[in-house]
Every structure is written in structure tokens, then in C-alpha cells.
Design a protein around this motif. Structure first.
Motif: not given
Length: 345
Positions: A128-149, A93-99
Motif C-alpha cells: 500500500k505504501h509503494i502504491s501511493t508513490k509515483k515513478f517506482v520501478p516495476k521490478s523494485f519489489l518482487t514477491d520474493n523480496r517481500l518474503e524477506e520482511i 543489511c540483508g546479508n546472510q547471518v551465521v550462528m
């Protein structure tokens, strides 16, 4: 013994349905109606419930040292990582986890399929997956978000058994020909019987409620030939989801998959007919056993305008799936221009 009841039409062999308006049974194929009391009882599909034997083991002394459990206060998910893991976010879900504390108590995995593709490969696949899709918002996926994978080992129960079964079918052949005066149609009906033995090896059932079944199945198959005996060393640098669907809860789904696969295999051998209708079937299962395995998956969750978008990649093969938002205004504009151009023609 689990039983599936399905009444068949004595005229055409199709499955009849209860008509609420007429309060009678009606065949949707030939429109014949029957009183419920006059309808003969069909022999049901009979499939023996499977008794599974475990092949797993418990954790040995000292094996869980250095492993901690982290809990997500948002979705309730629990993941396992080595104690050197710092602050991280929930892969689901992307939320912070705690020990939460020292890991203990869960069944030890028998097998693990190690990650073959690293984080760099996962990020490149997503781009690559996103590059094949049309009308994707430019600000949807930033490098900071990619680092969360995140690389997550997803728990799976693997079921193995032998099945012995038989099935009856109503089949139909239609032959047409003509001469200078008439066209002819000849319809022939057949009773078809099939029986045989089928072995199933390592039928997977996802053991995590946090990983949607359709998402997990979309990145299958995994090559179990590359699985190795579990060792905590494989968790270094990755997360492992704690199963929250135990083997007893997973048995029903395993039974369904095995039963459906066996009956489909029988029906696939009924060839050369224009139509085939299953009538009744029975199956017995023996030598049932199960194992516990961890499958490698790269997961990224991105929240966009109040919605969660999940991406998953098979950490072994690179197969990738995910849902991506679109810029609706741009899509509608392009669609409108396209419609105007068509209208002008």
C-alpha cells in the motif's frame, strides 16, 4: 553538573555570536557589537546530571536454553533467535547471518511489547505504501523480496524521573494603532519567570546502533500500556536484536531528551507575547530509574542499484516509513512534459 553557556545581548536579550572578521561579539538581532573583555558573564543553563537506578534483572538458570546468537559478517549486527531458526538474513543489511553460539551474558529485558500485526499485515502495508508513490520501478519489489520482511524486537532503554526546574525569559509585546494623522507602535518588554515539577515516565532510547534513530523515532509512538513482563516465548518466530548501546551510553541521550522536554514545557506556558527569548534555566532531577524493553518492528532491506532501501513498520500500531527509489528518466520526462504544457499556456 553539565553546563551550557550562552551569552545574551544586554540590549535586546538575543544570543550573541563571535564575529570572526571583527574579532568581536555581535548580536545578530540588533547588530550591536561588544568587546569580549567587556561582555558580562551570563548565568548558564544548569541542569543536574541524572543518576539512574536500574530496575532490570539478570537471566535465571535455564531461561536462555534454546536461544542462539546469530552474527552478520557484513554489518556486524548480532540478533537472538530460538535454536530452531534456520538460515536467515540480517534484518538491517540483508546479508546472510551465521550462528555464533549459545546466547548468554546480556541483561534480561524487563518488558516486551508483543507483535500485534503479523507478516501478512506488514507485507500489505508495504504494498500500500509503494502504491501511493509515483515513478517506482516495476521490478523494485518482487514477491520474493517481500518474503524477506522480518519481525525484530528492537532493544530500548526506558528512563523515568522527576524534574524540578525554573527558567527566566525576556518577552516582548507590540501594540499598534493609528489615527487620521499617524500610525503608532508601542513595544513593551517583560521579565518572565517560570518554575515547576515535571514527571517523566519511560522516555525511550534506542539501544541498537543498527537501527537508525530517525527511522525508529519515525514509527513511534509505541503504547507501553500493552507491554507485558518479558518471556522468551514471545521470541518464537521472531528475531531479537542484541543491544550494542548499553544503558551507560544511553544516559546522555536520555538526559538531553528530558532536559529539552522540561524546558520546552516551561516555555510553552509563556503565552500572550509577540516574542519570547530564553535567558537562563536550572533543573534538578531525582528518583531516576531505568528499565530494558523490547519493541516490535517489521523491517525489510532492499538493495537496488547499489543502494540500500530500508522499510520499517511499527509491529504494534502499523505506522510505516521507508525510502523508495524512482525511475529518474520517467520522472524527468513527465516533468519536462509538464513544463512544456505550462510554457504553451
Amino acid at each position: 553538573m553539565s553546563t551550557i553557556l550562552e551569552h545574551k545581548c544586554p540590549c535586546c536579550g538575543g544570543a550573541v555570536e563571535f564575529d570572526v572578521g571583527a574579532q568581536r561579539l555581535k548580536c545578530p538581532y540588533c547588530d550591536t557589537e561588544f568587546d569580549i573583555t567587556a561582555m558580562p558573564e551570563d548565568t548558564a543553563n544548569q541542569v543536574e546530571q541524572i543518576n539512574w537506578n536500574p530496575q532490570g534483572a539478570q537471566w535465571g538458570a535455564g531461561e536462555t536454553d534454546g536461544m542462539s546468537v546469530y552474527a552478520c559478517n557484513s554489518c556486524g549486527g548480532e540478533i537472538v533467535a530460538d535454536s530452531t531458526t534456520g538460515a536467515t538474513s540480517c534484518p538491517y543489511c540483508g546479508n546472510q547471518v551465521v550462528m555464533k553460539g549459545q546466547f548468554s551474558g546480556a541483561l534480561k529485558p524487563d518488558l516486551v511489547i508483543p507483535f500485534k500485526l503479523d507478516k501478512k499485515a506488514a507485507k500489505e502495508a508495504l504494498k500500500k505504501h509503494i502504491s501511493t508513490k509515483k515513478f517506482v520501478p516495476k521490478s523494485f519489489l518482487t514477491d520474493n523480496r517481500l518474503e524477506e520482511i522480518k519481525g525484530v524486537y528492537v532493544p530500548h532503554w526506558l528512563f523515568t524521573c522527576d524534574a524540578i526546574g525554573n527558567a527566566n525569559y525576556k518577552a516582548k509585546k507590540v501594540k499598534t494603532w493609528s489615527d487620521e494623522n499617524y500610525e503608532y507602535t508601542e513595544t513593551s518588554y517583560f521579565d518572565v519567570y517560570r518554575s515547576g515539577n515535571i514527571s517523566f515516565d519511560n522516555i525511550p532510547v534506542d539501544g541498537s546502533t543498527k537501527m537508525p534513530d530517525d527511522l525508529m523515532e519515525s514509527i513511534e509512538p509505541f503504547n507501553l500500556n500493552e507491554a507485558v513482563p518479558f518471556n522468551t516465548a514471545y521470541l518464537a518466530g521472531y528475531l531479537a536484536d542484541k543491544y550494542d548501546v548499553d544503558v551507560n551510553q544511553s544516559m546522555g541521550r536520555a538526559n538531553e531528551r528530558i532536559q529539552a522536554s522540561a524546558l520546552d514545557a516551561f516555555e510553552d506556558t509563556v503565552e500572550g507575547y509577540n516574542a519570547v527569548t530564553p535567558m537562563q534555566a536550572a533543573m534538578q532531577v531525582a528518583n531516576g530509574s531505568y528499565k530494558y524493553a523490547l519493541y516490535p518492528v517489521w523491517i525489510l532491506n532492499v538493495k537496488w542499484k547499489g543502494q540500500n532501501h530500508t522499510f520499517a513498520m511499527n509491529g504494534q500500531t502499523g505506522k510505516f516509513v521507508g525510502n523508495i527509489p524512482t525511475e529518474e528518466k520517467k520522472a524527468k520526462l513527465i516533468g519536462g512534459l509538464g513544463g512544456a504544457a505550462v510554457g504553451a499556456l
